[in-house]
Scaffold this motif. Structure first.
Motif, PDB file in Angstrom:
ATOM      1  N   LEU B  36       0.825  -1.210   0.000  1.00  0.00           N
ATOM      2  CA  LEU B  36       0.000   0.000   0.000  1.00  0.00           C
ATOM      3  C   LEU B  36       0.856   1.254   0.000  1.00  0.00           C
ATOM      4  N   LEU B  37       1.972   1.212   0.773  1.00  0.00           N
ATOM      5  CA  LEU B  37       2.827   2.397   0.835  1.00  0.00           C
ATOM      6  C   LEU B  37       3.462   2.657  -0.525  1.00  0.00           C
ATOM      7  N   LEU B  39       2.168   1.881  -3.407  1.00  0.00           N
ATOM      8  CA  LEU B  39       1.118   2.450  -4.257  1.00  0.00           C
ATOM      9  C   LEU B  39       0.976   3.948  -3.990  1.00  0.00           C
ATOM     10  N   GLY B  40       0.923   4.296  -2.684  1.00  0.00           N
ATOM     11  CA  GLY B  40       0.827   5.709  -2.320  1.00  0.00           C
ATOM     12  C   GLY B  40       2.014   6.493  -2.846  1.00  0.00           C
ATOM     13  N   LEU B  43       1.849   6.937  -6.731  1.00  0.00           N
ATOM     14  CA  LEU B  43       0.824   7.936  -7.085  1.00  0.00           C
ATOM     15  C   LEU B  43       1.306   9.348  -6.777  1.00  0.00           C
ATOM     16  N   SER B  44       1.920   9.531  -5.575  1.00  0.00           N
ATOM     17  CA  SER B  44       2.380  10.876  -5.211  1.00  0.00           C
ATOM     18  C   SER B  44       3.498  11.332  -6.139  1.00  0.00           C
TER      19      SER B  44
END
Lengths: 366, 73
Positions: B36-37, B39-40, B43-44
């Motif tokens: 998840l990190l 992915l974050g 995206l950022s």
């Protein structure tokens, strides 16, 4: 099956969370612009309450059949891999709601309070706070709701009382001039917006008395719709329906005109404080539901490590999802959001309920 | 500069969370956290270096407008 969350809340706290999260809608009063969009909008309240309670029935039956499982868990118990996929959709919906609400909150800070600071600064600081609340678990969130909720309702009552002398009761009539069907339509498109029912389905196993979930949902929605009628009727009574529809933040404008003698002015700051807290709680509970749901889909032993990674995704989505305030307004209006929420709030739970009635995987009765 | 700050923020999150996960031997949790990190982070990063990402909101608005073009009522 291990319980991911060891905290417990009581039904009053759950009801407060529903009321607070729903009260976010009061500032822009979307309902004024939705059908029937005339002087009887405030009468949509009781009708929408009835429809919302009917919508809640599948969740309540499922919560009774699976007292130790959340929405995400029983959908997997019932439908296996397909249920897992449904769980993924729900987690997306939670993340999306949280991100949109965070965007509202950040956008409000930028436009109204500190116009020169980038929205991202507010979004990130609020998300950090929210992440810490999520890590603290449902018990802390529930207690926060219990403290903020009563203060919120007192604020609404106070504002309504202060403008009561300007309310023109004639502006609220006539009722039923276009027939009952208009009101019913209004209720039908308003009720699916109550997606807090999903949060109730996520926290149902963590109530200290499981059967109280019915009470929590009913009292939560009933109090919300009572205040919906109060706020809506005051706004229409003071401004008249045509002017109220042209205002972007009708209830906020209402608090701005309060002026009692020469000593009671600028009451709007109380309302703003209340509204910001509402939005913040809404961000937190959907964020929490997303973290808990993800952990349950992946069968983890703890959801807390997911709080920060999910937070980064929520932050970036809140920036990326909408380009402008106008697009945000369009997306959250009844024309789009109602239909977006419909599958999550109505169709999927009905499908789950039908599956349960056929396959009987939960405790049947007694 | 922005990319440096971003790296710093994500490194901070990892530093805060990872040692505890390793200590408790929660490997599944560690994998989910990392996934998840990342992915974050991706995206950022894309957002910061100015890659135009399609917004799901636009798609949802279009889809719903198509479906509700001829409402029954």
């Amino acid at each position: 099956m291990t319980m991911l969350e060891n905290g417990r809340i009581d039904w009053k706290q759950a009801a407060w969370l529903i009321i607070i999260s729903r009260s976010v809608t009061f500032i822009s009063l979307e309902a004024l612009k939705a059908p029937p969009a005339n002087q009887q909008t405030w009468m949509v309240g009781p009708i929408a309450l009835g429809i919302a309670m009917v919508m809640a029935v599948p969740f309540l039956i499922l919560a009774k059949r699976f007292p130790r499982q959340t929405l995400i868990q029983y959908s997997e118990t019932l439908l296996g891999p397909l249920g897992k996929l449904i769980g993924v959709f729900y987690v997306w919906f939670f993340i999306h709601t949280s991100a949109i609400t965070l965007r509202h909150l950040g956008g409000f800070f930028t436009t109204a309070v500190m116009p020169e600071t980038p929205t991202l600064v507010f979004i990130i600081s609020l998300a950090l706070l929210a992440a810490s609340a999520v890590r603290n678990g449902i018990e802390v969130i529930g207690r926060t709701g219990q403290v903020i909720g009563p203060a919120l309702l007192v604020t609404f009552i106070l504002i309504a009382a202060l403008v009561a002398k300007d309310v023109n009761p004639k502006a609220l009539l006539p009722l039923f001039d276009k027939g009952f069907s208009q009101l019913l339509y209004g209720g039908l498109i308003y009720a699916p917006r109550c997606n807090e029912i999903l949060v109730a389905a996520m926290v149902a196993p963590y109530l200290n008395l499981k059967k109280d979930i019915n009470k929590a949902v009913f009292v939560g929605f009933a109090v919300y719709f009572l205040f919906f009628m109060l706020v809506d009727a005051t706004v229409i009574g003071v401004f008249g329906v045509e002017q109220a529809k042209t205002l972007v933040f009708p209830f906020f404008s209402l608090t701005q005109i309060i002026s009692i003698g020469d000593f009671l002015e600028r009451v709007e700051i109380f309302y703003l404080t209340a509204w910001i807290l509402c939005l913040f709680i809404k961000v937190i509970i959907f964020y929490y539901a997303a973290a808990l749901g993800t952990a349950q889909i992946l069968r983890l032993k703890d959801y807390k490590p997911l709080a920060f990674p999910l937070g980064t995704i929520i932050v970036i989505l809140s920036v990326l999802l909408v380009e402008s305030q106008v697009e945000l307004m369009e997306f959250t209006s009844y024309k789009i959001w109602t239909f977006y929420a419909l599958p999550f709030v109505v169709f999927l739970p009905l499908a789950l309920l039908l599956t349960e009635l056929v396959r009987k995987k939960g405790n049947s009765g007694s | 500069m922005k990319i440096f700050l971003l790296l710093l923020a994500f490194a901070g999150i990892a530093y805060y969370e990872v040692p505890g996960l390793i200590h408790r031997k929660q490997w599944r949790e560690l994998a989910a956290f990392t996934g998840l990190l990342s992915l974050g982070f991706v995206l950022s990063l894309l957002q910061i270096i100015g890659v135009k990402m399609p917004s799901p909101t636009k798609g949802i608005i279009l889809l719903i407008k198509q479906i509700t073009r001829n409402p029954g009522a």
